[in-house]
Design a protein around this motif. Structure first.
Motif, PDB file in Angstrom:
ATOM      1  N   GLN A 173       0.804  -1.215   0.000  1.00 14.85           N
ATOM      2  CA  GLN A 173       0.000   0.000   0.000  1.00 14.85           C
ATOM      3  C   GLN A 173       0.843   1.274   0.000  1.00 14.85           C
ATOM      4  O   GLN A 173       0.405   2.333   0.443  1.00 14.85           O
ATOM      5  N   VAL A 174       2.028   1.190  -0.550  1.00 13.25           N
ATOM      6  CA  VAL A 174       2.930   2.353  -0.589  1.00 13.25           C
ATOM      7  C   VAL A 174       2.560   3.341  -1.692  1.00 13.25           C
ATOM      8  O   VAL A 174       3.184   4.403  -1.801  1.00 13.25           O
ATOM      9  N   PHE A 175       1.549   3.025  -2.511  1.00 19.42           N
ATOM     10  CA  PHE A 175       1.173   3.916  -3.613  1.00 19.42           C
ATOM     11  C   PHE A 175      -0.036   4.790  -3.278  1.00 19.42           C
ATOM     12  O   PHE A 175      -0.457   5.605  -4.093  1.00 19.42           O
ATOM     13  N   THR A 176      -0.596   4.635  -2.094  1.00 20.84           N
ATOM     14  CA  THR A 176      -1.789   5.394  -1.757  1.00 20.84           C
ATOM     15  C   THR A 176      -1.450   6.843  -1.431  1.00 20.84           C
ATOM     16  O   THR A 176      -0.295   7.196  -1.193  1.00 20.84           O
TER      17      THR A 176
ATOM     18  N   ARG B  11       4.508   8.505 -10.851  1.00 25.21           N
ATOM     19  CA  ARG B  11       5.802   8.089 -11.396  1.00 25.21           C
ATOM     20  C   ARG B  11       6.336   6.850 -10.687  1.00 25.21           C
ATOM     21  O   ARG B  11       6.945   5.970 -11.309  1.00 25.21           O
ATOM     22  N   PHE B  12       6.111   6.761  -9.363  1.00 19.92           N
ATOM     23  CA  PHE B  12       6.586   5.593  -8.611  1.00 19.92           C
ATOM     24  C   PHE B  12       5.811   4.342  -9.022  1.00 19.92           C
ATOM     25  O   PHE B  12       6.388   3.260  -9.149  1.00 19.92           O
TER      26      PHE B  12
ATOM     27  N   GLU C 288       7.142   3.228 -12.297  1.00 17.01           N
ATOM     28  CA  GLU C 288       8.486   2.674 -12.159  1.00 17.01           C
ATOM     29  C   GLU C 288       8.489   1.285 -11.541  1.00 17.01           C
ATOM     30  O   GLU C 288       9.205   0.394 -12.004  1.00 17.01           O
ATOM     31  N   ARG C 289       7.670   1.094 -10.508  1.00 18.10           N
ATOM     32  CA  ARG C 289       7.779  -0.110  -9.696  1.00 18.10           C
ATOM     33  C   ARG C 289       6.827  -1.240 -10.093  1.00 18.10           C
ATOM     34  O   ARG C 289       7.113  -2.404  -9.837  1.00 18.10           O
ATOM     35  N   VAL C 290       5.684  -0.898 -10.695  1.00 19.63           N
ATOM     36  CA  VAL C 290       4.655  -1.906 -10.923  1.00 19.63           C
ATOM     37  C   VAL C 290       4.345  -2.120 -12.398  1.00 19.63           C
ATOM     38  O   VAL C 290       4.363  -3.259 -12.900  1.00 19.63           O
ATOM     39  N   LEU C 291       4.037  -1.042 -13.097  1.00 23.71           N
ATOM     40  CA  LEU C 291       3.504  -1.183 -14.447  1.00 23.71           C
ATOM     41  C   LEU C 291       4.441  -1.873 -15.431  1.00 23.71           C
ATOM     42  O   LEU C 291       3.949  -2.542 -16.356  1.00 23.71           O
ATOM     43  N   PRO C 292       5.768  -1.772 -15.300  1.00 17.69           N
ATOM     44  CA  PRO C 292       6.618  -2.540 -16.219  1.00 17.69           C
ATOM     45  C   PRO C 292       6.414  -4.047 -16.127  1.00 17.69           C
ATOM     46  O   PRO C 292       6.727  -4.776 -17.075  1.00 17.69           O
ATOM     47  N   HIS C 293       5.854  -4.526 -15.005  1.00 19.32           N
ATOM     48  CA  HIS C 293       5.661  -5.967 -14.817  1.00 19.32           C
ATOM     49  C   HIS C 293       4.276  -6.439 -15.240  1.00 19.32           C
ATOM     50  O   HIS C 293       3.984  -7.639 -15.190  1.00 19.32           O
ATOM     51  N   TRP C 294       3.426  -5.507 -15.630  1.00 18.31           N
ATOM     52  CA  TRP C 294       2.069  -5.842 -16.065  1.00 18.31           C
ATOM     53  C   TRP C 294       1.926  -5.570 -17.558  1.00 18.31           C
ATOM     54  O   TRP C 294       2.178  -4.462 -18.018  1.00 18.31           O
TER      55      TRP C 294
END
Length: 313
Positions: free
Chosen positions: A120-123, A203-204, A207-213
């Motif tokens: 939940q670090v994106f909230t 941006r985070f 960087e952290r999630v969308l490249p893997h989806w």
């Protein structure tokens, strides 16, 4: 106005460092009182502060020469006795003053389960353990890098937390209320614009999630979901296969057209009922606001947080 901090440096008698930030009205007297008490217990004390007219928060650890350091926090012997894990930020539960201030935020701080400290670090709430409770080794703090000292308007705790995660850092919360966290409307935190926080969060996420989806669905066809879509880079927008919602009016419309897009034809993204949509989801629905209806809908899908969905609002 002076901003005072109290530091307890590491020695053989005092294995951990502790620090707390005092308000300038009676801070000198309070610090002197604690200095006597702590040194009477064999804990060396170093007092530091600044006289800058610009708020700089409780982030400056210049005076601390110990092997462990914290953010600005109240004296908490139980917390100081907690084990310091390499590459970890340790936080704790909190109590608010006044007690009825930021009730939803305080519940969120205190009720996250261990896995959610990373998912939940994106909230919009920011770091999953709040800055005034942070505790980490000085070696790790130096590795992550200094706080951004840009002054008012810079979300230095959020930026540090993001860098901590980028470098492989973990998060631990001590499930005891060890901090009385005072709320006041003129806090420097409130000088940070929501749009600034939003940009860093987007941006985070990219960087952290969308490249893997390879593809994903935005859960919320309303204002916040559309705002997220528009804020994404063109590459990330192309991965959005649908919006989903429970609002029959939005669903009947059938699609969202991004009118400001420079692409031709303009993107038209389907709007589906949440049960017809497929994960992974980026969820732009605020928690704890629908009497449990949203949370029940999400649980009914039997998904795994972090793999099948992430909260963004």
């Amino acid at each position: 106005m002076s901003a005072w901090s109290l530091f307890c440096s590491r020695t053989s008698k005092a294995p951990w460092s502790s620090r707390f930030l005092m308000m300038p009205d009676k801070s000198a007297a309070i610090i002197d009182k604690w200095k006597v008490k702590l040194e009477g217990s064999g804990i060396p004390v170093v007092i530091g502060g600044h006289d800058s007219a610009s708020p700089r928060g409780g982030r400056r650890d210049d005076a601390s020469e110990g092997e462990a350091t914290t953010g600005s926090c109240s004296p908490a012997p139980d917390k100081c006795e907690s084990c310091i894990w390499p590459q970890r930020i340790i936080g704790c539960q909190v109590r608010r003053e006044p007690p009825d201030s930021t009730e939803r935020y305080t519940r969120w701080i205190n009720q996250l389960v261990p896995d959610q400290l990373l998912t939940q670090v994106f909230t919009s709430n920011g770091p999953t353990v709040i800055m005034p409770t942070w505790f980490c080794s000085r070696a790790w703090f130096s590795h992550v890098g200094p706080f951004d000292e840009g002054g008012q308007g810079v979300p230095e705790d959020l930026l540090f937390f993001h860098n901590h995660l980028r470098k492989g850092g973990g998060v631990i919360r001590v499930d005891q209320s060890l901090l009385l966290y005072r709320y006041h409307p003129n806090a420097a935190t409130r000088s940070v614009l929501e749009t600034t926080i939003w940009t860093h969060r987007v941006r985070f996420l990219e960087e952290r999630v969308l490249p893997h989806w390879a593809a994903f669905t935005i859960w919320n066809a309303g204002r916040q979901g559309r705002r997220l879509y528009r804020s994404l880079t063109a590459e990330a927008r192309r991965k959005v296969v649908a919006f989903c919602d429970v609002d029959e009016k939005k669903i009947r419309k059938g699609f969202y057209c991004y009118e400001d897009s420079q692409e031709r034809p303009k993107p038209r993204v389907p709007i589906l009922h949440f049960r017809a949509a497929r994960p992974p989801f980026v969820i732009c629905v605020k928690l704890d606001l629908t009497g449990g209806a949203f949370e029940d809908n999400l649980r009914s899908l039997h998904l795994q947080e972090g793999r099948d969905f992430l909260h963004f609002s």
